[in-house]
Motif scaffolding. Sequence first.
Motif, PDB file in Angstrom:
ATOM      1  N   ARG A   1      -7.066   8.942  10.244  1.00 28.40           N
ATOM      2  CA  ARG A   1      -7.711   8.367  11.226  1.00 28.40           C
ATOM      3  C   ARG A   1      -6.949   7.513  12.422  1.00 28.40           C
ATOM      4  NH1 ARG A   1      -9.343   5.438   6.482  1.00 28.40           N
ATOM      5  NH2 ARG A   1      -8.024   3.652   6.223  1.00 28.40           N
ATOM      6  N   ASP A   2      -5.520   7.017  11.618  1.00 29.19           N
ATOM      7  CA  ASP A   2      -4.533   6.569  12.372  1.00 29.19           C
ATOM      8  C   ASP A   2      -3.810   7.495  13.442  1.00 29.19           C
ATOM      9  OD1 ASP A   2      -5.003   4.022  11.390  1.00 29.19           O
ATOM     10  OD2 ASP A   2      -3.400   4.442   9.880  1.00 29.19           O
ATOM     11  N   ARG A   3      -3.839   8.708  12.849  1.00 30.51           N
ATOM     12  CA  ARG A   3      -3.425   9.882  13.881  1.00 30.51           C
ATOM     13  C   ARG A   3      -3.959   9.960  15.149  1.00 30.51           C
ATOM     14  NH1 ARG A   3      -3.140  13.196   8.523  1.00 30.51           N
ATOM     15  NH2 ARG A   3      -1.219  12.098   7.744  1.00 30.51           N
ATOM     16  N   GLU A   4      -5.554   9.757  14.964  1.00 31.00           N
ATOM     17  CA  GLU A   4      -6.294   9.869  16.272  1.00 31.00           C
ATOM     18  C   GLU A   4      -5.795   8.970  17.175  1.00 31.00           C
ATOM     19  OE1 GLU A   4     -10.441   9.765  14.800  1.00 31.00           O
ATOM     20  OE2 GLU A   4     -10.024  11.300  13.057  1.00 31.00           O
ATOM     21  N   LEU A   5      -5.417   7.731  16.915  1.00 35.19           N
ATOM     22  CA  LEU A   5      -5.154   6.724  17.738  1.00 35.19           C
ATOM     23  C   LEU A   5      -3.810   7.005  18.664  1.00 35.19           C
ATOM     24  CD1 LEU A   5      -5.766   3.639  15.295  1.00 35.19           C
ATOM     25  CD2 LEU A   5      -6.914   4.374  17.275  1.00 35.19           C
ATOM     26  N   VAL A   6      -3.034   8.038  18.159  1.00 41.22           N
ATOM     27  CA  VAL A   6      -1.910   8.369  18.830  1.00 41.22           C
ATOM     28  C   VAL A   6      -2.128   9.043  19.873  1.00 41.22           C
ATOM     29  CG1 VAL A   6       0.247   9.952  18.811  1.00 41.22           C
ATOM     30  CG2 VAL A   6      -0.129   8.346  16.854  1.00 41.22           C
ATOM     31  N   ASP A   7      -3.189   9.879  19.765  1.00 39.53           N
ATOM     32  CA  ASP A   7      -3.860  10.798  20.836  1.00 39.53           C
ATOM     33  C   ASP A   7      -4.555  10.107  21.863  1.00 39.53           C
ATOM     34  OD1 ASP A   7      -2.983  13.090  19.695  1.00 39.53           O
ATOM     35  OD2 ASP A   7      -4.677  13.419  18.439  1.00 39.53           O
ATOM     36  N   ALA A   8      -5.424   9.185  21.276  1.00 39.30           N
ATOM     37  CA  ALA A   8      -6.083   8.057  22.141  1.00 39.30           C
ATOM     38  C   ALA A   8      -5.086   7.347  22.920  1.00 39.30           C
ATOM     39  CB  ALA A   8      -6.728   7.140  21.462  1.00 39.30           C
ATOM     40  N   LEU A   9      -4.083   6.790  22.459  1.00 42.62           N
ATOM     41  CA  LEU A   9      -2.840   6.304  23.559  1.00 42.62           C
ATOM     42  C   LEU A   9      -2.285   7.129  24.345  1.00 42.62           C
ATOM     43  CD1 LEU A   9      -1.048   3.954  23.762  1.00 42.62           C
ATOM     44  CD2 LEU A   9       0.736   5.227  22.390  1.00 42.62           C
ATOM     45  N   LEU A  10      -2.157   8.410  24.028  1.00 40.40           N
ATOM     46  CA  LEU A  10      -1.557   9.188  25.264  1.00 40.40           C
ATOM     47  C   LEU A  10      -2.407   9.627  26.207  1.00 40.40           C
ATOM     48  CD1 LEU A  10       0.222  11.652  22.702  1.00 40.40           C
ATOM     49  CD2 LEU A  10       1.485   9.946  24.238  1.00 40.40           C
TER      50      LEU A  10
ATOM     51  N   GLY B   1      -2.611  -3.083  26.897  1.00 45.33           N
ATOM     52  CA  GLY B   1      -3.301  -2.322  27.847  1.00 45.33           C
ATOM     53  C   GLY B   1      -4.609  -2.046  27.285  1.00 45.33           C
ATOM     54  N   ALA B   2      -4.999  -0.700  27.622  1.00 45.73           N
ATOM     55  CA  ALA B   2      -6.435  -0.202  27.446  1.00 45.73           C
ATOM     56  C   ALA B   2      -6.879  -0.274  25.894  1.00 45.73           C
ATOM     57  CB  ALA B   2      -6.516   1.312  27.773  1.00 45.73           C
ATOM     58  N   PRO B   3      -8.317  -0.486  25.955  1.00 51.45           N
ATOM     59  CA  PRO B   3      -8.804  -0.706  24.561  1.00 51.45           C
ATOM     60  C   PRO B   3      -8.873   0.839  23.928  1.00 51.45           C
ATOM     61  CG  PRO B   3     -10.452  -0.843  26.004  1.00 51.45           C
ATOM     62  CD  PRO B   3      -9.084  -0.953  26.889  1.00 51.45           C
ATOM     63  N   LEU B   4      -8.737   0.965  22.840  1.00 50.05           N
ATOM     64  CA  LEU B   4      -8.487   2.373  22.109  1.00 50.05           C
ATOM     65  C   LEU B   4      -9.737   2.321  21.268  1.00 50.05           C
ATOM     66  CD1 LEU B   4      -4.799   2.748  21.282  1.00 50.05           C
ATOM     67  CD2 LEU B   4      -5.822   3.492  23.326  1.00 50.05           C
ATOM     68  N   PRO B   5     -10.071   3.562  20.583  1.00 46.26           N
ATOM     69  CA  PRO B   5     -11.307   3.476  19.671  1.00 46.26           C
ATOM     70  C   PRO B   5     -11.149   2.601  18.607  1.00 46.26           C
ATOM     71  CG  PRO B   5     -10.494   5.713  20.179  1.00 46.26           C
ATOM     72  CD  PRO B   5      -9.334   4.696  20.744  1.00 46.26           C
ATOM     73  N   THR B   6     -12.299   1.970  18.232  1.00 48.05           N
ATOM     74  CA  THR B   6     -12.550   1.295  17.152  1.00 48.05           C
ATOM     75  C   THR B   6     -12.817   2.166  15.781  1.00 48.05           C
ATOM     76  OG1 THR B   6     -13.446  -0.344  18.358  1.00 48.05           O
ATOM     77  CG2 THR B   6     -14.223  -0.510  15.940  1.00 48.05           C
ATOM     78  N   LEU B   7     -12.066   1.859  14.908  1.00 39.96           N
ATOM     79  CA  LEU B   7     -12.021   2.587  13.461  1.00 39.96           C
ATOM     80  C   LEU B   7     -13.048   1.803  12.615  1.00 39.96           C
ATOM     81  CD1 LEU B   7      -8.483   3.977  13.062  1.00 39.96           C
ATOM     82  CD2 LEU B   7     -10.437   4.864  14.529  1.00 39.96           C
ATOM     83  N   ARG B   8     -13.858   2.610  11.958  1.00 42.15           N
ATOM     84  CA  ARG B   8     -14.758   1.869  10.908  1.00 42.15           C
ATOM     85  C   ARG B   8     -14.794   2.868   9.687  1.00 42.15           C
ATOM     86  NH1 ARG B   8     -19.025  -1.209  12.627  1.00 42.15           N
ATOM     87  NH2 ARG B   8     -19.210  -1.712  14.860  1.00 42.15           N
ATOM     88  N   TYR B   9     -14.448   2.078   8.504  1.00 43.05           N
ATOM     89  CA  TYR B   9     -14.368   2.727   7.250  1.00 43.05           C
ATOM     90  C   TYR B   9     -14.505   1.719   6.179  1.00 43.05           C
ATOM     91  CZ  TYR B   9      -9.511   0.832   7.858  1.00 43.05           C
ATOM     92  OH  TYR B   9      -8.496   0.085   8.208  1.00 43.05           O
TER      93      TYR B   9
ATOM     94  N   TYR C   1       0.916  -1.383  -0.033  1.00 40.32           N
ATOM     95  CA  TYR C   1      -0.047   0.142  -0.090  1.00 40.32           C
ATOM     96  C   TYR C   1       0.816   1.269  -0.036  1.00 40.32           C
ATOM     97  CZ  TYR C   1      -3.538  -3.501   1.284  1.00 40.32           C
ATOM     98  OH  TYR C   1      -4.454  -4.482   1.450  1.00 40.32           O
ATOM     99  N   GLY C   2       2.189   1.201   0.251  1.00 38.20           N
ATOM    100  CA  GLY C   2       2.845   2.201   0.247  1.00 38.20           C
ATOM    101  C   GLY C   2       2.568   3.302   1.458  1.00 38.20           C
ATOM    102  N   ASP C   3       2.187   2.572   2.743  1.00 34.49           N
ATOM    103  CA  ASP C   3       1.818   3.484   3.536  1.00 34.49           C
ATOM    104  C   ASP C   3       2.687   3.085   4.878  1.00 34.49           C
ATOM    105  OD1 ASP C   3       0.793   1.157   4.601  1.00 34.49           O
ATOM    106  OD2 ASP C   3      -1.407   1.964   4.739  1.00 34.49           O
ATOM    107  N   TRP C   4       2.272   4.220   5.803  1.00 34.96           N
ATOM    108  CA  TRP C   4       3.000   3.905   7.150  1.00 34.96           C
ATOM    109  C   TRP C   4       1.524   3.816   8.312  1.00 34.96           C
ATOM    110  CZ3 TRP C   4       7.628   2.904   8.803  1.00 34.96           C
ATOM    111  CH2 TRP C   4       8.732   3.189   7.898  1.00 34.96           C
ATOM    112  N   SER C   5       1.378   2.761   8.810  1.00 36.22           N
ATOM    113  CA  SER C   5       0.156   2.728   9.684  1.00 36.22           C
ATOM    114  C   SER C   5       0.736   1.856  11.143  1.00 36.22           C
ATOM    115  CB  SER C   5      -0.663   1.735   9.171  1.00 36.22           C
ATOM    116  OG  SER C   5      -0.106   0.340   8.894  1.00 36.22           O
TER     117      SER C   5
END
Length: 153
Positions: A138-147, A84-92, A49-53
């Motif tokens: 949408r993956d960037r939001e998970l960084v904030d959720a982790l913090l 550890g803690a559950p993080l947000p579920t992503l739907r797309y 996919y040529g992506d970072w995730s």
Amino acid sequence: MTVPGIPDTPNGPDAPDAPDTVLAAGCVLWRRSLVHEGLEICLVHRPKYGDWSHPKGKLKRGEAPLAGALREVGEETGHDCAPGAPLPTLRYRANGRPKRVDYWAAEATGGVFLPNREVDRLLWLPPAAARARLTQPRDRELVDALLDALHMT
């Protein structure tokens, strides 16, 4: 899982899955920094996919989401981790189908990355750099959720 600030609607995080929904799971893998105070987040590069995730993948038939998330972390990064803690579920939508990805925070406990057919590169980055490197917003939001989950905001 209900995500704070997101209403529980038919399209919300707790909505029932359509019959053709692709089920997947992953982790926001982190470790204490080896070179500075704070933490580092693991990102994987997928050449297809040529992506970072964040490490993630499709669940096997009958596999529990957390078990699938831990399996995918091991397969893609070569690392073991403590969930550890559950993080947000992503739907797309992916390839024309609905997709649901359940995520957890997970601390790396050891391992060695070896490039493979799914992941050819791995980076450990501070949160701000990880957020900037991630391909999908949408993956960037998970960084904030982790913090938030680690009480580091």
